[in-house]
Design an enzyme around this catalytic site. Structure first.
Site, PDB file in Angstrom:
ATOM      1  N   TYR A   8      70.494 141.623  40.000  1.00 53.17           N
ATOM      2  CA  TYR A   8      71.254 141.331  38.784  1.00 53.17           C
ATOM      3  C   TYR A   8      71.611 142.615  38.031  1.00 53.17           C
ATOM      4  O   TYR A   8      72.739 142.785  37.573  1.00 53.17           O
ATOM      5  CB  TYR A   8      70.481 140.366  37.862  1.00 53.17           C
ATOM      6  CG  TYR A   8      71.392 139.751  36.822  1.00 53.17           C
ATOM      7  CD1 TYR A   8      72.006 138.521  37.041  1.00 53.17           C
ATOM      8  CD2 TYR A   8      71.676 140.418  35.632  1.00 53.17           C
ATOM      9  CE1 TYR A   8      72.864 137.973  36.107  1.00 53.17           C
ATOM     10  CE2 TYR A   8      72.539 139.887  34.693  1.00 53.17           C
ATOM     11  CZ  TYR A   8      73.130 138.657  34.936  1.00 53.17           C
ATOM     12  OH  TYR A   8      73.999 138.121  34.008  1.00 53.17           O
ATOM     13  N   TYR A  26      71.764 130.646  32.230  1.00 55.93           N
ATOM     14  CA  TYR A  26      72.355 130.062  33.434  1.00 55.93           C
ATOM     15  C   TYR A  26      71.686 128.705  33.626  1.00 55.93           C
ATOM     16  O   TYR A  26      70.467 128.647  33.814  1.00 55.93           O
ATOM     17  CB  TYR A  26      72.074 130.940  34.656  1.00 55.93           C
ATOM     18  CG  TYR A  26      72.866 132.236  34.682  1.00 55.93           C
ATOM     19  CD1 TYR A  26      74.114 132.293  35.285  1.00 55.93           C
ATOM     20  CD2 TYR A  26      72.354 133.405  34.117  1.00 55.93           C
ATOM     21  CE1 TYR A  26      74.844 133.474  35.335  1.00 55.93           C
ATOM     22  CE2 TYR A  26      73.081 134.603  34.159  1.00 55.93           C
ATOM     23  CZ  TYR A  26      74.326 134.623  34.769  1.00 55.93           C
ATOM     24  OH  TYR A  26      75.037 135.800  34.818  1.00 55.93           O
ATOM     25  N   HIS A  70      70.995 143.902  27.326  1.00 58.36           N
ATOM     26  CA  HIS A  70      70.213 142.687  27.619  1.00 58.36           C
ATOM     27  C   HIS A  70      69.108 143.019  28.614  1.00 58.36           C
ATOM     28  O   HIS A  70      69.386 143.486  29.713  1.00 58.36           O
ATOM     29  CB  HIS A  70      71.116 141.588  28.188  1.00 58.36           C
ATOM     30  CG  HIS A  70      71.935 140.913  27.133  1.00 58.36           C
ATOM     31  ND1 HIS A  70      72.267 139.581  27.187  1.00 58.36           N
ATOM     32  CD2 HIS A  70      72.473 141.382  25.988  1.00 58.36           C
ATOM     33  CE1 HIS A  70      72.976 139.264  26.119  1.00 58.36           C
ATOM     34  NE2 HIS A  70      73.119 140.337  25.385  1.00 58.36           N
ATOM     35  N   LYS A 110      79.367 139.904  39.168  1.00 55.02           N
ATOM     36  CA  LYS A 110      79.427 141.073  40.054  1.00 55.02           C
ATOM     37  C   LYS A 110      80.832 141.608  40.334  1.00 55.02           C
ATOM     38  O   LYS A 110      80.967 142.694  40.915  1.00 55.02           O
ATOM     39  CB  LYS A 110      78.752 140.741  41.395  1.00 55.02           C
ATOM     40  CG  LYS A 110      77.257 140.518  41.279  1.00 55.02           C
ATOM     41  CD  LYS A 110      76.549 141.780  40.859  1.00 55.02           C
ATOM     42  CE  LYS A 110      75.117 141.576  40.461  1.00 55.02           C
ATOM     43  NZ  LYS A 110      74.664 142.539  39.450  1.00 55.02           N
ATOM     44  N   PRO A 138      81.912 134.162  40.255  1.00 61.25           N
ATOM     45  CA  PRO A 138      81.459 134.891  39.058  1.00 61.25           C
ATOM     46  C   PRO A 138      79.960 134.760  38.746  1.00 61.25           C
ATOM     47  O   PRO A 138      79.452 135.510  37.902  1.00 61.25           O
ATOM     48  CB  PRO A 138      82.298 134.292  37.926  1.00 61.25           C
ATOM     49  CG  PRO A 138      82.780 132.991  38.441  1.00 61.25           C
ATOM     50  CD  PRO A 138      82.884 133.111  39.926  1.00 61.25           C
TER      51      PRO A 138
END
Ligand code: RFL
Ligand code: PHB
Length: 389
Positions: free
Chosen positions: A384, A200, A72, A296, A292
């Site tokens: 990220y 998200y 991704h 991580k 979550p």
């Protein structure tokens, strides 16, 4: 029994450490409280940083990950009627790989079995002895029989509810914790993911996340209250609520189906210091927990394993204690940065019961800033895809 490193916990941290140690000829025995099927039945993380991917390559168990994992290059963030993409590849020239923790664990078990590694399942009453001296040992029961393993070092990879952290005296151990006033209700379904990247979503009704495991397996989450239980949610109610929280065009094309797993996870930030006591080293969830948001948990367990593996390798191959001596400080420096990111990303996306109108405006302003500011996006992308180690 005798070994060089006794590893408590056969989750991803313990297995990865055992597998890496075996690549440099260091012996270990893994002690796992559950059965292998039980460990493989747990549905947890799904997003792997490059650092973890590299370690799995080094451990010789990344073939299936490369064949079946999905790379991704970005993720979507939505709020109200707006959405924007964080382009990881364009911003920091790096990506993440979507491949479930269940599959990582399966690959590690297969690799340990092929290498003839020792893993003892169904162990009970594990106890750590003499970790602050030169001759540590672990005792436990298996098949009703008491056993003892003498070793040079003990790796505490037994998760948040394990015994390793508790073995460090309270006079030495300091713990930092934040409990969030909500949880995540997660559903796994054999349906195609709604989008080819993760979404998200910050919505008035609470956070939502659209994730996946493969082209035909989706993982979705919605923020829920801690007083709820999974049985309070029919599949139909879950899909209805999810649709209300994600962008309209996504809601319209969402393919729904029966859930094959439904569970609620509470959100917590937690760190133990130090991560070493004498010859005992804590790794992964045994030492720290992150909410979550940002995926991580597993990745931070992996960076601990990296530092510990490097330390133990230098000890056994070069007789140097420098790496094990700096383990706790090095691991904690990275852990706290990951704690900060997971806390920040959680604060950005959830509804808090005590949020004032001002707090909501701050959240919106932060989202707007992230949407339009290159430096903010860069910081987000760097975190990220995973801070270096
Ligand atoms: P684990 O995976 O908890 O493994 C620890 C292992 O130790 C065993 N054990 C013992 N063995 C012997 N003796 C004892 N006394 C023992 N006590 C425990 C346990 O049976 C287990 O097999 O820790 P590890 O290896 O450090 O790996 C960490 C990751 O599992 C964890 O960080 C993530 O899964 C966190 N996490 C998630 N992370 C994400 O990035 N994304 C997610 O979506 C996500 N979902 C989750 C999660 C963690 C959850 N937990 C721990 C409740 C969902 C859940 C439900
Ligand atoms: C997941 O797929 O389970 C997942 C993905 C991203 C997150 C958390 C969980 O931030």
């Amino acid at each position: 029994m005798k070994t060089q490193v006794a590893i408590i916990g056969g989750g991803p941290s313990g297995l990865l450490l055992a597998q890496l140690l075996s690549t440099v000829g260091v012996e270990s025995i893994v002690l796992e409280r559950q059965t292998k099927d039980y460990v493989l039945g747990r549905i947890r993380a799904g997003v792997l940083e490059q650092g973890l991917v590299r370690m799995l390559e080094e451990a010789g168990c990344a073939d299936r990950l490369h064949a079946e994992g999905h790379v991704h290059d970005g993720a979507l963030i939505s709020y109200g009627d707006e959405d924007f993409r964080i382009d990881f590849k364009g911003l920091v020239d790096a990506s993440v790989v979507v491949y479930g923790q269940t599959e990582v664990t399966r690959d590690l078990y297969d690799a340990r079995e092929k290498a003839g590694g020792q893993i003892l399942f169904n162990v009970e009453h594990v106890q750590i002895h003499g970790a602050d001296g030169d001759s540590p040992y672990v005792t436990f029961d298996i098949d009703g029989q008491a056993q003892r393993i003498d070793c040079n070092f003990i790796a505490g990879c037994d998760g948040f509810h394990g015994v390793s952290r508790q073995a460090i005296p309270l006079s030495v151990r300091r713990e930092y914790e934040k409990i969030y006033p909500f949880g995540w209700l997660g559903v796994l379904s054999e349906t195609p993911p709604v989008h080819d990247e993760l979404i998200y979503a910050n919505s008035k009704r609470g956070f939502a996340l659209c994730s996946m495991r493969s082209d035909h397996l989706s993982r979705y989450y919605i923020q829920c209250s801690l007083s709820e239980s999974p049985s309070d949610w029919t599949d139909a109610a879950f899909w209805e609520e999810l649709k209300r929280r994600i962008p309209t065009d996504m809601a319209e094309k969402l393919v729904t189906g029966p859930s094959i797993e439904k569970s609620i996870a509470p959100l917590r930030s937690f760190v133990t210091e130090p991560m070493r006591w004498g010859r005992l080293f804590l790794c992964g969830d045994a030492a720290h927990i992150v909410p979550p948001t940002g995926a991580k948990g597993l990745n931070t367990a992996a960076s601990d394993v990296h530092y510990l593996f490097q330390g133990l390798k230098a000890f056994y191959l070069k007789g140097s204690t420098a790496g094990i001596d700096s383990y706790s400080a090095k691991a904690l420096r990275r852990v706290w940065k990951v704690e900060r990111f997971s806390w920040w990303f959680s604060s950005l996306l959830h509804r808090y019961p005590d949020q004032s109108e001002f707090d909501l405006k701050m959240q919106l302003a932060e989202l707007d800033f992230l949407r339009s500011n290159h430096a903010a996006q860069l910081a987000m992308a760097e975190n990220y895809v995973g801070l270096p180690y």
